[in-house]
Design a protein around this motif. Structure first.
Motif, PDB file in Angstrom:
ATOM      1  N   SER A 274      -7.337  -0.559   1.226  1.00  0.00           N
ATOM      2  CA  SER A 274      -7.433   0.612   2.122  1.00  0.00           C
ATOM      3  C   SER A 274      -7.593   1.890   1.290  1.00  0.00           C
ATOM      4  O   SER A 274      -7.142   1.960   0.143  1.00  0.00           O
ATOM      5  CB  SER A 274      -6.191   0.711   3.007  1.00  0.00           C
ATOM      6  OG  SER A 274      -5.048   1.005   2.215  1.00  0.00           O
ATOM      7  N   TYR A 275      -8.243   2.883   1.895  1.00  0.00           N
ATOM      8  CA  TYR A 275      -8.462   4.195   1.269  1.00  0.00           C
ATOM      9  C   TYR A 275      -7.188   5.025   1.385  1.00  0.00           C
ATOM     10  O   TYR A 275      -6.534   5.057   2.430  1.00  0.00           O
ATOM     11  CB  TYR A 275      -9.621   4.893   1.971  1.00  0.00           C
ATOM     12  CG  TYR A 275      -9.697   6.367   1.747  1.00  0.00           C
ATOM     13  CD1 TYR A 275     -10.235   6.886   0.573  1.00  0.00           C
ATOM     14  CD2 TYR A 275      -9.240   7.256   2.720  1.00  0.00           C
ATOM     15  CE1 TYR A 275     -10.320   8.245   0.376  1.00  0.00           C
ATOM     16  CE2 TYR A 275      -9.325   8.622   2.527  1.00  0.00           C
ATOM     17  CZ  TYR A 275      -9.870   9.110   1.345  1.00  0.00           C
ATOM     18  OH  TYR A 275      -9.946  10.474   1.145  1.00  0.00           O
ATOM     19  N   VAL A 276      -6.820   5.687   0.277  1.00  0.00           N
ATOM     20  CA  VAL A 276      -5.619   6.531   0.273  1.00  0.00           C
ATOM     21  C   VAL A 276      -5.994   8.015   0.303  1.00  0.00           C
ATOM     22  O   VAL A 276      -5.535   8.768   1.149  1.00  0.00           O
ATOM     23  CB  VAL A 276      -4.726   6.219  -0.949  1.00  0.00           C
ATOM     24  CG1 VAL A 276      -3.520   7.165  -0.965  1.00  0.00           C
ATOM     25  CG2 VAL A 276      -4.286   4.773  -0.933  1.00  0.00           C
TER      26      VAL A 276
ATOM     27  N   ARG B 215      -8.752   7.173  -4.453  1.00  0.00           N
ATOM     28  CA  ARG B 215      -7.499   6.439  -4.654  1.00  0.00           C
ATOM     29  C   ARG B 215      -7.422   5.367  -3.554  1.00  0.00           C
ATOM     30  O   ARG B 215      -7.529   5.689  -2.364  1.00  0.00           O
ATOM     31  CB  ARG B 215      -6.299   7.362  -4.577  1.00  0.00           C
ATOM     32  CG  ARG B 215      -4.962   6.633  -4.794  1.00  0.00           C
ATOM     33  CD  ARG B 215      -3.878   7.646  -5.126  1.00  0.00           C
ATOM     34  NE  ARG B 215      -4.188   8.303  -6.394  1.00  0.00           N
ATOM     35  CZ  ARG B 215      -3.662   9.470  -6.789  1.00  0.00           C
ATOM     36  NH1 ARG B 215      -2.816  10.115  -5.997  1.00  0.00           N
ATOM     37  NH2 ARG B 215      -3.997  10.003  -7.954  1.00  0.00           N
ATOM     38  N   VAL B 216      -7.286   4.098  -4.000  1.00  0.00           N
ATOM     39  CA  VAL B 216      -7.253   2.973  -3.056  1.00  0.00           C
ATOM     40  C   VAL B 216      -5.972   2.161  -3.272  1.00  0.00           C
ATOM     41  O   VAL B 216      -5.338   2.236  -4.330  1.00  0.00           O
ATOM     42  CB  VAL B 216      -8.497   2.069  -3.229  1.00  0.00           C
ATOM     43  CG1 VAL B 216      -9.768   2.831  -2.863  1.00  0.00           C
ATOM     44  CG2 VAL B 216      -8.584   1.546  -4.652  1.00  0.00           C
TER      45      VAL B 216
ATOM     46  N   ALA C  28      -8.081  -6.003 -12.087  1.00  0.00           N
ATOM     47  CA  ALA C  28      -6.975  -6.630 -11.340  1.00  0.00           C
ATOM     48  C   ALA C  28      -6.018  -5.563 -10.836  1.00  0.00           C
ATOM     49  O   ALA C  28      -5.802  -4.520 -11.470  1.00  0.00           O
ATOM     50  CB  ALA C  28      -6.246  -7.624 -12.225  1.00  0.00           C
ATOM     51  N   LEU C  29      -5.406  -5.834  -9.669  1.00  0.00           N
ATOM     52  CA  LEU C  29      -4.436  -4.912  -9.084  1.00  0.00           C
ATOM     53  C   LEU C  29      -3.487  -5.717  -8.216  1.00  0.00           C
ATOM     54  O   LEU C  29      -3.909  -6.508  -7.366  1.00  0.00           O
ATOM     55  CB  LEU C  29      -5.128  -3.834  -8.228  1.00  0.00           C
ATOM     56  CG  LEU C  29      -4.196  -2.744  -7.651  1.00  0.00           C
ATOM     57  CD1 LEU C  29      -3.587  -1.898  -8.776  1.00  0.00           C
ATOM     58  CD2 LEU C  29      -4.956  -1.868  -6.662  1.00  0.00           C
TER      59      LEU C  29
ATOM     60  N   ALA D 196      -0.075  -2.332  -4.778  1.00  0.00           N
ATOM     61  CA  ALA D 196      -0.245  -1.286  -5.797  1.00  0.00           C
ATOM     62  C   ALA D 196      -1.448  -0.393  -5.462  1.00  0.00           C
ATOM     63  O   ALA D 196      -2.313  -0.749  -4.661  1.00  0.00           O
ATOM     64  CB  ALA D 196      -0.413  -1.930  -7.169  1.00  0.00           C
ATOM     65  N   GLU D 197      -1.500   0.822  -6.104  1.00  0.00           N
ATOM     66  CA  GLU D 197      -2.601   1.751  -5.931  1.00  0.00           C
ATOM     67  C   GLU D 197      -3.308   1.982  -7.256  1.00  0.00           C
ATOM     68  O   GLU D 197      -2.692   1.846  -8.323  1.00  0.00           O
ATOM     69  CB  GLU D 197      -2.099   3.098  -5.390  1.00  0.00           C
ATOM     70  CG  GLU D 197      -1.508   3.042  -4.003  1.00  0.00           C
ATOM     71  CD  GLU D 197      -1.034   4.406  -3.525  1.00  0.00           C
ATOM     72  OE1 GLU D 197      -1.134   5.379  -4.321  1.00  0.00           O
ATOM     73  OE2 GLU D 197      -0.568   4.517  -2.371  1.00  0.00           O
ATOM     74  N   THR D 198      -4.603   2.394  -7.182  1.00  0.00           N
ATOM     75  CA  THR D 198      -5.345   2.710  -8.399  1.00  0.00           C
ATOM     76  C   THR D 198      -6.421   3.728  -8.064  1.00  0.00           C
ATOM     77  O   THR D 198      -6.822   3.860  -6.892  1.00  0.00           O
ATOM     78  CB  THR D 198      -5.992   1.458  -9.005  1.00  0.00           C
ATOM     79  OG1 THR D 198      -6.570   1.817 -10.277  1.00  0.00           O
ATOM     80  CG2 THR D 198      -7.100   0.901  -8.109  1.00  0.00           C
TER      81      THR D 198
END
Length: 855
Positions: free
Chosen positions: A765-767, A789-790, A822-823, A827-829
């Motif tokens: 999902s989009y943050v 930020r996703v 990888a995530l 978690a967010e990145t």
């Protein structure tokens, strides 16, 4: 103390109005003038003045004594002193009379005498040896005749030498009679216009009157001589009819719309001067507003306008100037009041004349063109015909041009240079009006060259004479004036000459609403134009439509055409499947570069780029912007306006009300903001409606509706600009988009989502936008980094081969995909992509998706 305060003005003594005005009208402006007169002539110096009796004298003396002035007794004005003064005045008056007679005689001889013949050479006789002799009295040369003044002096001298004969006694009696005629209140020499003149020449180039009048010439170019005598009648004295019987008729004939603001200045001249003369009048007190001040002169039969301009460059030295070659006998500053305004328009093919009732006083139907041999091209019977009882007059417009075609200068040149053609053309115009019942004619001939200026003015003058002889009117349209250093260039159109001949002159004013601010181009043109043409004949020519400026010139277009550069509504987000609660952005597809509100003018200026890269400017024609222009015509008390296109289709709402309001003297409406209306609806009913300013052509819809298909439409000023369908439904887990949009060279990131590609446990999902928020603007080809930020919202970790990949839209120089890696679940990145703004201006969007190697 008297010497110090003798300069005290009469007006400051506290006398009653009539006594003060009588004294000032008789030439007594200071206390010193009164004291000198009483000392020389006694009380009779004042009581002999018409309207100044014993009561006025008592009041005056009382006021003088209150101010500490000593008044001489009657005995102080002794007979010897009076006799001596009388003799001196008589001798001076006789001398002046004689000298003026000499001047007149010399002028007459110069005019009538032939050129002198060349002298014949002759041998001079030899002179005899000088013989001593007693000194002889000085005599005038026998070769030069005595002047009248010299003969008059010699006569008095002869009478003095013969007292025994009684001649001197009779001479003195005659002398005293002459003196009585010369002195106030008779002042025969002054009444006859013999004395009191000032000679104006290159060496002495001006003459002034203390009440604020100056006559001057250009010292560098003036090569003649002009003798002038300046007098003035105070304003109150003139308006009361006490300035002389000759001016009583002037007071009675003064029009109601003219309010006298200055003394009536009287100008007597001697000499035939055809070179320019400048008349300067100091600004009278209490004459505001200055922009409606004019100079007028009384011809003996009527009041006539004198072209003049204001000079306000130096504080405390403001004045009105007129430049003339024929010096008027008198001049006065007047405040020109409001006159009945005439509203006219051109009736073009397709216009609706039914809308003219109650709005227009004059209609000018077009369709007749200048033809061969002074005739017309076009059918006069096809024009709007006058109908008895109509509220407006019909004056057909004659042109040598047609919309979209070149000006026919050849036929105009023939008209101005071939007398037979001009005579025939004038006859055809008069015949057209008399046979069809038209109230006159409107002439709109373009392309008059500067070297044809006088010829065109002569033609208009001859046409005006012919029409006026039949009781018909003539109005003339001129081309736009170009600003110069301190003035305006009118090319081949002599506005002053045209205004003197025609009944009205229609002057085009700027289309740009920004010209109508204080001290703007429109006001400067008004100041200059009202010095060339009587404001009662001057008509402001403007269009009620919008205007588009390009390299080819200015075209007047409908409001719908003016708004076309906005284009159609477009969705800047994916609207194929929208989740309830999400936001969707909309904009327009056009190539607008700027939208500038002109708040002081109640208008907007648009700039957009056409296909060849040329930039066009558009001024939106609104009711408030038209009202602003018409307010300037009202403020300067012009005789009317010509509102082109007011009967055409495509005018903005309220235009007719603005014109009617001007005509009826009603205050113009306040400017109204132009909005964009966004409407959301579905098949069943409307859902909602919102508006945004014209300067904000973007719309964000927060989806707060149930699932289904909706339509989002846009309208600008009531004109439809398209619609976009939007599908609202439950989220599809297999696809979520990442979108980048740019507008006007901007880059923005609307809501982006992630994608579960193979396993059901993968989701995203989009943050937030870390960089480049919505509506970010960039220069052409400017590089930038877009970062989203996703969040991993799936139940399993993302694999190492996870990427964000370009899907559709504008890629903006970005690679096909960017490694994410990888995530862990939950978690967010931050995901960043290098991009570059496109080379061409516009609004751009791109869709990006989260993917794994498996798709």
């Amino acid at each position: 103390m008297q010497d110090v305060t003798a300069s005290l003005p009469i007006a400051e003594l506290g006398l009653d109005t009539r006594t003060r005005n009588v004294l000032i009208g008789a030439g007594f402006s200071t206390v010193g003038d009164v004291l000198a007169a009483i000392e020389e002539e006694g009380d009779n110096a004042l009581t002999n003045i018409k309207g100044f009796g014993p009561k006025s004298l008592t009041d005056l003396k009382g006021r003088l004594e209150e101010h500490g002035f000593h008044l001489p007794d009657a005995a102080e004005a002794g007979a010897p002193r009076v006799a001596k003064a009388l003799e001196e005045e008589a001798m001076l008056a006789a001398t002046l009379l004689a000298e003026d007679a000499d001047i007149a005689l010399e002028a007459a001889l110069e005019e009538k005498s032939p050129e002198p013949a060349a002298p014949i050479a002759a041998e001079e006789p030899k002179a005899a040896a000088p013989v001593a002799a007693p000194p002889a009295p000085k005599v005038e040369s026998l070769d030069e005749p005595l002047s009248f003044s010299q003969r008059l002096r010699a006569t008095f001298a002869h009478l003095r030498r013969q007292p025994g004969s009684g001649a001197w006694v009779y001479g003195m009696i005659g002398l005293l009679v002459i003196v009585a005629l010369m002195l106030p209140p008779i002042s025969l020499l002054r009444r006859l216009g013999i004395v009191g003149y000032t000679t104006i020449s290159a060496e002495n180039n001006s003459a002034s009157h203390p009440d604020g009048l100056t006559i001057s010439v250009d010292a560098e170019t003036f090569d003649d001589k002009l003798r002038v005598r300046l007098d003035s009648a105070p304003r109150e004295v003139f308006l009361m009819g006490d300035a002389g019987s000759a001016l009583k008729k002037a007071v009675e004939a003064l029009p109601a719309y003219l309010e006298v603001k200055s003394p009536l200045y009287q100008i007597q001249t001697r000499g035939n001067v055809e070179q320019p003369v400048t008349i300067d009048v100091l600004m009278p007190n209490g004459a505001e507003p200055w922009e409606t001040l004019d100079l007028y002169t009384w011809s003996g039969e009527s009041w006539e306008w004198v072209g003049s301009d204001l000079h306000t460059e130096m504080a405390e030295h403001e004045h009105i100037s007129a430049h003339v070659t024929d010096v008027p006998d008198n001049i006065v500053v007047v405040q020109v009041g409001t006159v009945t305004q005439t509203v006219s328009t051109f009736l073009e093919p397709g216009d609706n004349p039914a809308a003219a009732a109650g709005m227009l006083d004059e209609i000018n139907p077009t369709g007749l063109l200048l033809g061969l041999e002074g005739g017309f091209v076009g059918d006069p019977t096809g024009l709007l015909q006058p109908v008895e009882g109509d509220a407006y007059d019909v004056l057909p417009t004659l042109r040598n041009w047609a919309p979209g075609a070149a000006v026919n200068h050849g036929l105009l040149s023939d008209l101005l240079t071939v007398p037979e053609i001009q005579k025939a053309h004038i006859a055809h115009i008069v015949q057209l009006c008399t046979e069809s019942g038209f109230a006159g004619a409107d002439v709109d001939y373009r392309g008059v060259e500067f070297n044809e200026r006088d010829a065109y003015s002569d033609f208009i003058g001859a046409l005006a004479d012919a029409l006026h002889a039949e009781g018909l009117r003539l109005t003339v349209v001129v081309e736009s004036a170009a600003p110069t250093n301190g003035g305006w260039d009118t090319g081949g159109y002599d506005w002053a000459a045209l205004g003197a001949a025609a009944d009205a002159v229609k002057v085009p004013f700027p289309d740009d609403p920004a010209a109508y601010v204080e001290t703007g181009a429109a006001q400067r043109l008004l100041d200059w134009a009202t010095a060339q043409v009587s404001r009662r004949k001057l008509r402001m020519l403007v269009s009620s439509l919008s205007a588009e400026r390009s390299s080819a010139g200015i075209d007047h277009i409908s409001l719908e055409q003016a708004l076309a550069p906005f284009g159609e509504i477009v969705a800047l987000s994916n609207v194929a499947q929208v989740e309830p609660g999400s936001q969707v952005m909309f904009g327009f597809s056009g190539q607008l570069l700027s939208i500038t509100p002109q708040e002081n003018a109640g208008a907007y200026r648009l700039e957009y780029e056409v296909g060849d890269g040329e930039i066009h400017s558009v001024w939106l024609g609104t009711a408030s912007s038209l009202a602003l222009k018409l307010n300037w015509a009202r403020r300067y008390h012009l005789g009317g306006v010509a509102v082109a296109d007011v009967l055409a289709a495509g005018n903005a709402a309220g235009i007719a009300d603005a014109v009617t309001g001007y005509r009826n003297g009603i205050a113009s409406p306040a400017g109204q903001e132009m909005n964009i209306v966004w409407t959301i609806s579905n098949a069943e009913a409307g859902v909602g409606q919102q508006s945004s300013p014209l300067t904000e052509p973007d719309y964000v819809w927060t989806v707060a509706v149930a699932t289904g298909t909706y339509t989002v439409s846009a309208a600008i000023a009531g004109f439809d600009h398209g619609a976009v369908p939007v599908s609202v439904g439950a989220p599809e887990p297999e696809v979520t988009e990442v979108v980048t949009a740019t507008g006007d060279l901007d880059a923005s990131a609307p809501a982006a989502a992630a994608s579960a590609v193979t396993d059901e446990c993968l989701d995203a999902s989009y943050v937030a936008d870390v960089t480049v928020p919505d509506n970010q603007q960039f220069d052409n080809k400017e590089a930038f980094v877009k970062t989203w930020r996703v969040r991993n919202t799936g139940t399993c970790d993302w694999p190492e081969d996870t990427v964000i990949a370009f899907s559709e839209g504008s890629q903006m120089g970005a690679p096909e995909s960017v490694q994410v890696g990888a995530l862990g679940s939950g978690a967010e990145t931050d995901v960043s992509v290098d991009m570059e703004a496109p080379a061409d201006a516009g609004r751009y969007s791109g869709i990006w998706r989260m993917q794994t190697a498996g798709g």
